[in-house]
Design a protein around this motif. Structure first.
Motif, PDB file in Angstrom:
ATOM      1  N   LYS A  28      40.732  18.646  30.890  1.00 42.30           N
ATOM      2  CA  LYS A  28      41.478  19.914  31.437  1.00 42.30           C
ATOM      3  C   LYS A  28      40.846  21.136  30.924  1.00 42.30           C
ATOM      4  O   LYS A  28      40.831  22.246  31.420  1.00 42.30           O
ATOM      5  CB  LYS A  28      42.913  19.838  30.958  1.00 42.30           C
ATOM      6  N   THR A  29      40.573  21.107  29.354  1.00 34.93           N
ATOM      7  CA  THR A  29      40.091  22.599  29.059  1.00 34.93           C
ATOM      8  C   THR A  29      38.844  22.884  29.500  1.00 34.93           C
ATOM      9  O   THR A  29      38.404  23.805  29.828  1.00 34.93           O
ATOM     10  CB  THR A  29      39.838  22.260  27.206  1.00 34.93           C
ATOM     11  N   VAL A  30      37.792  21.680  29.734  1.00 33.26           N
ATOM     12  CA  VAL A  30      36.421  21.912  30.432  1.00 33.26           C
ATOM     13  C   VAL A  30      36.740  22.401  31.915  1.00 33.26           C
ATOM     14  O   VAL A  30      35.770  23.172  32.197  1.00 33.26           O
ATOM     15  CB  VAL A  30      35.801  20.485  30.351  1.00 33.26           C
ATOM     16  N   ASP A  31      37.726  21.952  32.662  1.00 35.84           N
ATOM     17  CA  ASP A  31      37.817  22.273  33.768  1.00 35.84           C
ATOM     18  C   ASP A  31      38.351  23.822  33.825  1.00 35.84           C
ATOM     19  O   ASP A  31      37.744  24.640  34.721  1.00 35.84           O
ATOM     20  CB  ASP A  31      38.944  21.461  34.541  1.00 35.84           C
ATOM     21  N   SER A  32      39.082  24.126  32.989  1.00 35.20           N
ATOM     22  CA  SER A  32      39.800  25.455  33.001  1.00 35.20           C
ATOM     23  C   SER A  32      38.321  26.537  32.643  1.00 35.20           C
ATOM     24  O   SER A  32      38.118  27.593  32.889  1.00 35.20           O
ATOM     25  CB  SER A  32      40.692  25.639  31.916  1.00 35.20           C
ATOM     26  N   PHE A  33      37.492  25.980  31.792  1.00 39.49           N
ATOM     27  CA  PHE A  33      36.469  26.892  31.111  1.00 39.49           C
ATOM     28  C   PHE A  33      35.452  27.035  32.590  1.00 39.49           C
ATOM     29  O   PHE A  33      35.037  28.078  32.586  1.00 39.49           O
ATOM     30  CB  PHE A  33      35.898  26.106  30.278  1.00 39.49           C
ATOM     31  N   LEU A  34      35.107  25.915  32.984  1.00 39.81           N
ATOM     32  CA  LEU A  34      34.308  26.025  34.150  1.00 39.81           C
ATOM     33  C   LEU A  34      34.814  26.821  35.436  1.00 39.81           C
ATOM     34  O   LEU A  34      34.102  27.696  36.003  1.00 39.81           O
ATOM     35  CB  LEU A  34      34.022  24.731  35.022  1.00 39.81           C
ATOM     36  N   GLU A  35      36.001  26.770  35.713  1.00 41.91           N
ATOM     37  CA  GLU A  35      37.006  27.755  36.477  1.00 41.91           C
ATOM     38  C   GLU A  35      36.638  29.266  36.142  1.00 41.91           C
ATOM     39  O   GLU A  35      36.416  30.045  36.991  1.00 41.91           O
ATOM     40  CB  GLU A  35      38.414  27.490  36.760  1.00 41.91           C
ATOM     41  N   ASN A  36      36.938  29.341  34.947  1.00 39.27           N
ATOM     42  CA  ASN A  36      36.743  30.758  34.492  1.00 39.27           C
ATOM     43  C   ASN A  36      35.172  31.433  34.421  1.00 39.27           C
ATOM     44  O   ASN A  36      34.999  32.375  34.915  1.00 39.27           O
ATOM     45  CB  ASN A  36      37.437  30.980  32.925  1.00 39.27           C
ATOM     46  N   ILE A  37      34.374  30.503  34.215  1.00 40.96           N
ATOM     47  CA  ILE A  37      32.873  30.792  34.459  1.00 40.96           C
ATOM     48  C   ILE A  37      32.621  31.270  36.049  1.00 40.96           C
ATOM     49  O   ILE A  37      32.063  32.091  36.140  1.00 40.96           O
ATOM     50  CB  ILE A  37      32.249  29.594  34.059  1.00 40.96           C
ATOM     51  N   ALA A  38      33.145  30.376  36.943  1.00 38.61           N
ATOM     52  CA  ALA A  38      32.989  30.522  38.097  1.00 38.61           C
ATOM     53  C   ALA A  38      33.648  31.813  38.620  1.00 38.61           C
ATOM     54  O   ALA A  38      33.039  32.648  39.479  1.00 38.61           O
ATOM     55  CB  ALA A  38      33.551  29.384  39.142  1.00 38.61           C
ATOM     56  N   ASP A  39      34.856  32.184  38.128  1.00 40.79           N
ATOM     57  CA  ASP A  39      35.434  33.346  38.720  1.00 40.79           C
ATOM     58  C   ASP A  39      34.460  34.526  37.971  1.00 40.79           C
ATOM     59  O   ASP A  39      34.542  35.612  38.626  1.00 40.79           O
ATOM     60  CB  ASP A  39      36.682  33.476  37.819  1.00 40.79           C
ATOM     61  N   PHE A  40      33.905  34.352  36.883  1.00 40.94           N
ATOM     62  CA  PHE A  40      33.173  35.366  36.438  1.00 40.94           C
ATOM     63  C   PHE A  40      31.987  35.783  37.103  1.00 40.94           C
ATOM     64  O   PHE A  40      31.450  36.981  37.382  1.00 40.94           O
ATOM     65  CB  PHE A  40      32.930  35.111  34.680  1.00 40.94           C
ATOM     66  N   LEU A  41      31.393  34.687  37.524  1.00 45.93           N
ATOM     67  CA  LEU A  41      30.086  34.751  38.503  1.00 45.93           C
ATOM     68  C   LEU A  41      30.545  35.477  39.632  1.00 45.93           C
ATOM     69  O   LEU A  41      29.707  36.248  40.177  1.00 45.93           O
ATOM     70  CB  LEU A  41      29.608  33.230  38.672  1.00 45.93           C
ATOM     71  N   ILE A  42      31.705  35.308  40.277  1.00 47.26           N
ATOM     72  CA  ILE A  42      32.118  35.800  41.383  1.00 47.26           C
ATOM     73  C   ILE A  42      32.198  37.457  41.334  1.00 47.26           C
ATOM     74  O   ILE A  42      31.653  38.133  42.080  1.00 47.26           O
ATOM     75  CB  ILE A  42      33.489  35.123  41.881  1.00 47.26           C
ATOM     76  N   HIS A  43      32.582  37.900  40.120  1.00 45.76           N
ATOM     77  CA  HIS A  43      32.858  39.134  39.865  1.00 45.76           C
ATOM     78  C   HIS A  43      31.869  39.818  39.371  1.00 45.76           C
ATOM     79  O   HIS A  43      31.845  41.028  39.388  1.00 45.76           O
ATOM     80  CB  HIS A  43      34.123  39.181  39.089  1.00 45.76           C
TER      81      HIS A  43
END
Length: 379
Positions: A260-275
C-alpha cells in the motif's frame, strides 16, 4: 426545496453531457444501424403490403385499395434500393443516412396522415399514434432531430384533423396522437438512457484497458501506441526526447512498509510527473518501478536537465515522508533531433542509457543524442 432544484439541475446537466458524449462516440455505429434498419423495414414492408392488399378486403367489407395505399409501393421500393446499395459503400456519410431516415419518416407520416385524416373523416385514426411511438423505437436520432421531427408532424396532423374531420372525431384523434407523442418521447428517453449506460460502460472498460490501475496514467501498451502515433506525425524541425525513469530501492520500501505504501508512493510520483511536464507530453507507467515520458517539441537541453533534476529532488524529498528510505530515481534520456525515427530505436537507446545511469551508482541521469555521443551528468 432549493437543494432539490440544484440537484435536479445537476442530474439534467450530467444527462445532457453524457447524451452528447454518447451520440458523438456512436455516430458512425448509429449511422450503420439506422441504415440496416431502414433496409430491413422496407424489405419487410413489401410482402406485408401485398399480403394486406389481399387479406384486408376479405376482413373489411367494402374496403378497396385507394391511391395512398398504392403510393406506399414506390416509396418503399425506392428506400429499399437506396439502403441496399448505399450499405455496400465502404464509407457512409452520417449526415446522408440521417437525412434519408428523416425523409422516410416524413413521407410515411404524410401518406398515413392522408389515410387517417382525409380518407377516414368519420372514423377514428388508427395509424398516426403508432408512428409517434414506433419512430423512436426503430431509428436512433439525436434529440435535436427527433424532437422537432415528431413535434412538427403532430402540429401538421392536428391542423389537418381540425380542418377535415368532424369536431368530435378531431378531438378524439388529437387526444390519441398527443398520447402517442408523449409515449414516443418517453420511449426515446428510455432507449437513450439505456444506450448511454452501455456507452459509459464501454468507455470505462476502454479507460481501464488503457491506464495503469495504481497511478491512473497510461499503461505500457497505451503509452507506446501514443508515442508511435506522435512520432509518425511529429514536425521534423523540432527536438523531442524520450525518458525512462526507474525508481531505485522500491523493493526495500515494499519489504519495509508494504504494498500500500509503495502504491501511494508511485501514485505521488505519477502525479508529480503530470504537474512537472507539460500537458502535451505523454506520461506512462511501463513497469513495476519504471515510468516513461515523451517530451514533445522540447525547448532546449537545459530545460530537460532541469526537469530531470526536479524529478530526482522530489523523489528524495518524498522518500523522507515515507519513512526516510533513500528513494532515488535513475533517468535515461534520448534526445531526438530532426531526423525521422521509430519508437523501437529510441526505446532501445533509452533502455541502454538507463542501464548506464544505474551502473554509475543510481540516482543519476544520462542523456544521449539519437545517433550521437552520450553526455553523462551527475546530480
Amino acid at each position: 426545496m432549493w437543494i432539490n432544484v440544484k440537484k435536479a439541475e445537476e442530474i439534467f446537466r450530467q444527462f445532457n453531457q453524457e447524451r452528447r458524449q454518447y451520440f458523438e462516440d456512436a455516430k458512425d455505429e448509429n449511422a450503420r444501424l439506422n441504415l440496416r434498419l431502414l433496409k430491413k423495414i422496407n424489405i419487410l414492408l413489401i410482402p406485408f403490403l401485398f399480403f394486406s392488399f389481399i387479406i384486408t378486403p376479405l376482413i373489411i367489407t367494402g374496403w378497396h385499395i385507394s391511391v395512398p395505399y398504392f403510393l406506399f409501393i414506390p416509396v418503399i421500393c425506392g428506400f429499399s434500393l437506396f439502403s441496399v446499395f448505399y450499405a455496400k459503400k465502404p464509407d457512409i456519410s452520417v449526415h446522408a443516412v440521417s437525412t434519408a431516415c428523416v425523409i422516410f419518416v416524413v413521407v410515411i407520416a404524410f401518406l398515413v396522415m392522408i389515410i387517417d385524416v382525409y380518407m377516414a373523416r368519420d372514423v377514428p385514426a388508427n395509424f398516426m399514434p403508432l408512428i409517434f411511438i414506433m419512430v423512436p423505437a426503430i431509428f436512433v436520432f439525436r434529440f435535436r432531430i427527433l424532437v422537432p421531427l415528431l413535434a412538427g408532424t403532430e402540429i401538421i396532423y392536428v391542423i389537418a384533423l381540425l380542418h377535415f374531420k368532424t369536431p368530435r372525431m378531431a378531438e378524439s384523434d388529437i387526444f390519441s396522437s398527443v398520447i402517442g407523442l408523449f409515449f414516443g418521447y418517453l420511449m426515446a428517453l428510455t432507449i437513450v438512457q439505456l444506450r448511454i449506460k452501455d456507452n459509459n460502460a464501454k468507455r470505462e472498460y476502454m479507460r481501464r484497458s488503457m491506464v495503469d490501475p495504481v497511478t491512473g496514467i497510461l499503461n505500457k501498451f497505451s503509452f507506446e501506441n501514443s508515442v508511435r502515433e506522435v512520432l509518425k506525425a511529429r514536425e521534423q524541425d523540432s527536438q523531442s526526447a524520450l525518458l525512462i525513469l526507474d525508481v531505485d530501492n522500491l523493493k526495500r520500501m515494499n519489504d519495509g512498509f508494504g504494498a500500500k505504501t509503495v502504491d501511494s508512493f508511485l501514485e505521488n510520483i505519477a502525479d508529480f510527473l503530470i504537474h512537472t511536464f507539460r500537458g502535451s507530453d505523454i506520461i506512462g507507467r511501463v513497469g513495476g518501478d519504471e515510468f516513461m515520458v515523451y517530451v514533445r517539441s522540447m525547448e532546449d537541453e537545459e530545460w530537460l536537465t532541469n526537469q530531470c533534476f526536479r524529478v530526482q529532488q522530489e523523489a528524495r524529498e518524498m522518500s523522507n515522508r515515507y519513512g526516510n528510505i533513500n528513494m532515488t530515481i535513475s533517468i535515461g534520456a534520448v534526445i531526438i533531433g530532426d531526423e525521422p525515427v521509430h519508437f523501437d530505436e529510441i526505446y532501445q537507446m533509452a533502455d541502454d542509457t538507463i542501464y548506464q545511469a544505474k551502473t554509475h551508482g543510481r540516482g543519476k541521469y544520462v542523456m544521449q543524442h539519437f545517433g550521437g555521443e552520450r553526455d553523462e551528468q551527475i546530480r
